[in-house]
Design a protein around this motif. Structure first.
Motif, PDB file in Angstrom:
ATOM      1  N   VAL A  50       0.867  -1.170   0.000  1.00  0.00           N
ATOM      2  CA  VAL A  50       0.000   0.000   0.000  1.00  0.00           C
ATOM      3  C   VAL A  50       0.908   1.225   0.000  1.00  0.00           C
ATOM      4  O   VAL A  50       1.723   1.396   0.912  1.00  0.00           O
ATOM      5  CB  VAL A  50      -0.939   0.016   1.220  1.00  0.00           C
ATOM      6  CG1 VAL A  50      -1.851   1.237   1.187  1.00  0.00           C
ATOM      7  CG2 VAL A  50      -1.763  -1.275   1.268  1.00  0.00           C
ATOM      8  N   ARG A  51       0.754   2.046  -1.021  1.00  0.00           N
ATOM      9  CA  ARG A  51       1.556   3.261  -1.133  1.00  0.00           C
ATOM     10  C   ARG A  51       0.660   4.482  -0.973  1.00  0.00           C
ATOM     11  O   ARG A  51      -0.453   4.512  -1.485  1.00  0.00           O
ATOM     12  CB  ARG A  51       2.253   3.352  -2.492  1.00  0.00           C
ATOM     13  CG  ARG A  51       3.331   2.324  -2.697  1.00  0.00           C
ATOM     14  CD  ARG A  51       4.046   2.541  -4.038  1.00  0.00           C
ATOM     15  NE  ARG A  51       4.988   1.496  -4.307  1.00  0.00           N
ATOM     16  CZ  ARG A  51       6.252   1.510  -3.933  1.00  0.00           C
ATOM     17  NH1 ARG A  51       6.733   2.538  -3.273  1.00  0.00           N
ATOM     18  NH2 ARG A  51       7.059   0.495  -4.214  1.00  0.00           N
ATOM     19  N   GLU A  52       1.189   5.462  -0.286  1.00  0.00           N
ATOM     20  CA  GLU A  52       0.540   6.764  -0.185  1.00  0.00           C
ATOM     21  C   GLU A  52       1.554   7.781  -0.694  1.00  0.00           C
ATOM     22  O   GLU A  52       2.668   7.869  -0.168  1.00  0.00           O
ATOM     23  CB  GLU A  52       0.161   7.067   1.260  1.00  0.00           C
ATOM     24  CG  GLU A  52      -0.540   8.426   1.405  1.00  0.00           C
ATOM     25  CD  GLU A  52      -0.903   8.705   2.846  1.00  0.00           C
ATOM     26  OE1 GLU A  52      -2.094   8.609   3.158  1.00  0.00           O
ATOM     27  OE2 GLU A  52       0.010   9.007   3.633  1.00  0.00           O
ATOM     28  N   ASP A  53       1.160   8.523  -1.727  1.00  0.00           N
ATOM     29  CA  ASP A  53       2.066   9.484  -2.350  1.00  0.00           C
ATOM     30  C   ASP A  53       3.407   8.854  -2.690  1.00  0.00           C
ATOM     31  O   ASP A  53       4.466   9.456  -2.498  1.00  0.00           O
ATOM     32  CB  ASP A  53       2.261  10.704  -1.443  1.00  0.00           C
ATOM     33  CG  ASP A  53       0.957  11.457  -1.202  1.00  0.00           C
ATOM     34  OD1 ASP A  53       0.116  11.493  -2.128  1.00  0.00           O
ATOM     35  OD2 ASP A  53       0.776  11.973  -0.095  1.00  0.00           O
ATOM     36  N   GLY A  54       3.389   7.594  -3.158  1.00  0.00           N
ATOM     37  CA  GLY A  54       4.585   6.908  -3.603  1.00  0.00           C
ATOM     38  C   GLY A  54       5.354   6.165  -2.528  1.00  0.00           C
ATOM     39  O   GLY A  54       6.233   5.364  -2.833  1.00  0.00           O
ATOM     40  N   LEU A  55       5.062   6.406  -1.244  1.00  0.00           N
ATOM     41  CA  LEU A  55       5.770   5.761  -0.139  1.00  0.00           C
ATOM     42  C   LEU A  55       5.013   4.519   0.324  1.00  0.00           C
ATOM     43  O   LEU A  55       3.792   4.581   0.536  1.00  0.00           O
ATOM     44  CB  LEU A  55       5.909   6.737   1.034  1.00  0.00           C
ATOM     45  CG  LEU A  55       6.559   6.189   2.309  1.00  0.00           C
ATOM     46  CD1 LEU A  55       8.035   5.894   2.071  1.00  0.00           C
ATOM     47  CD2 LEU A  55       6.389   7.177   3.451  1.00  0.00           C
ATOM     48  N   VAL A  56       5.712   3.382   0.480  1.00  0.00           N
ATOM     49  CA  VAL A  56       5.075   2.181   1.018  1.00  0.00           C
ATOM     50  C   VAL A  56       4.763   2.433   2.490  1.00  0.00           C
ATOM     51  O   VAL A  56       5.662   2.645   3.297  1.00  0.00           O
ATOM     52  CB  VAL A  56       5.965   0.929   0.862  1.00  0.00           C
ATOM     53  CG1 VAL A  56       5.338  -0.263   1.576  1.00  0.00           C
ATOM     54  CG2 VAL A  56       6.170   0.596  -0.611  1.00  0.00           C
ATOM     55  N   VAL A  57       3.460   2.442   2.818  1.00  0.00           N
ATOM     56  CA  VAL A  57       3.014   2.713   4.190  1.00  0.00           C
ATOM     57  C   VAL A  57       2.379   1.495   4.845  1.00  0.00           C
ATOM     58  O   VAL A  57       2.113   1.506   6.046  1.00  0.00           O
ATOM     59  CB  VAL A  57       2.053   3.922   4.252  1.00  0.00           C
ATOM     60  CG1 VAL A  57       2.777   5.202   3.817  1.00  0.00           C
ATOM     61  CG2 VAL A  57       0.809   3.686   3.414  1.00  0.00           C
ATOM     62  N   ALA A  58       2.132   0.443   4.064  1.00  0.00           N
ATOM     63  CA  ALA A  58       1.599  -0.802   4.601  1.00  0.00           C
ATOM     64  C   ALA A  58       2.033  -1.943   3.693  1.00  0.00           C
ATOM     65  O   ALA A  58       2.195  -1.761   2.482  1.00  0.00           O
ATOM     66  CB  ALA A  58       0.082  -0.764   4.717  1.00  0.00           C
TER      67      ALA A  58
END
Length: 180
Positions: A50-58
């Motif tokens: 799960v990416r938010e704004d390109g960053l893997v956050v989950a």
């Protein structure tokens, strides 16, 4: 949950080195006791990033394991490497990672299993995972050995074909590092 999230579901072989490095880095940020064996356990199956704004956050993955129960060996989708950035917990990111893997488990395995942290038990229970109530063991090079430390943290997601007696013994296959 932010509007700019992306969930990618792919086998380890389909992820590039950057995807794997991002997922690994997340798990090392999330867990104080993360070890290389723990990361290795997450590989070789299907990942949800799960990416938010390109960053893997989950991240979460499901790998195949053989578990012994009720006199037979079961093909099990074993969930590994579930982690969510601390600042985003309780906002649907874990569910976004788990939902596609639960579909994989339902379609490809006899049942699902996982070992939970104390903090995540309510999360898994809310998703329909059931706590294992029987004794646990591991099939080791020295034979079957009880794993009492796992008795209170295992969950299963029964499949339609799985006749599970959750008070019976559940034995996992051998691997390096944490057995469960």
């Amino acid at each position: 949950m932010a509007d700019r999230i992306d969930v990618r579901v792919a086998h380890t072989a389909e992820l590039d080195a950057a995807d794997l490095a991002d997922a690994r880095a997340l798990l090392y940020r999330v867990f104080d006791d993360m070890a290389e064996d723990d990361w290795e356990h997450s590989l070789g199956g299907v990942h949800a990033l799960v990416r938010e704004d390109g960053l893997v956050v989950a991240h979460a993955s499901v790998v195949q394991r053989r578990l012994l129960h009720g006199g037979r060996a079961w093909r099990v989708g074993y969930v590994e490497g579930v982690g969510v950035e601390a600042r985003l917990r309780g906002r649907g990111y874990g569910a976004a990672a788990m939902a596609p893997l639960e579909r994989v488990i339902a379609r490809a395995y006899d049942f699902g299993a996982l070992a939970s942290t104390d903090e995540a038990m309510a999360f898994y229970a809310s998703r329909g995972w059931q706590r294992w109530q029987g004794p646990t063991s591991a099939l080791t090079p020295a034979g079957i050995v009880r794993t009492e430390d796992a008795d209170d943290c295992l969950f299963v997601l029964p499949g339609s074909a799985a006749a599970l007696e959750r008070t019976g013994e559940l034995t996992c296959d051998w691997r390096d590092g944490d057995l469960w």
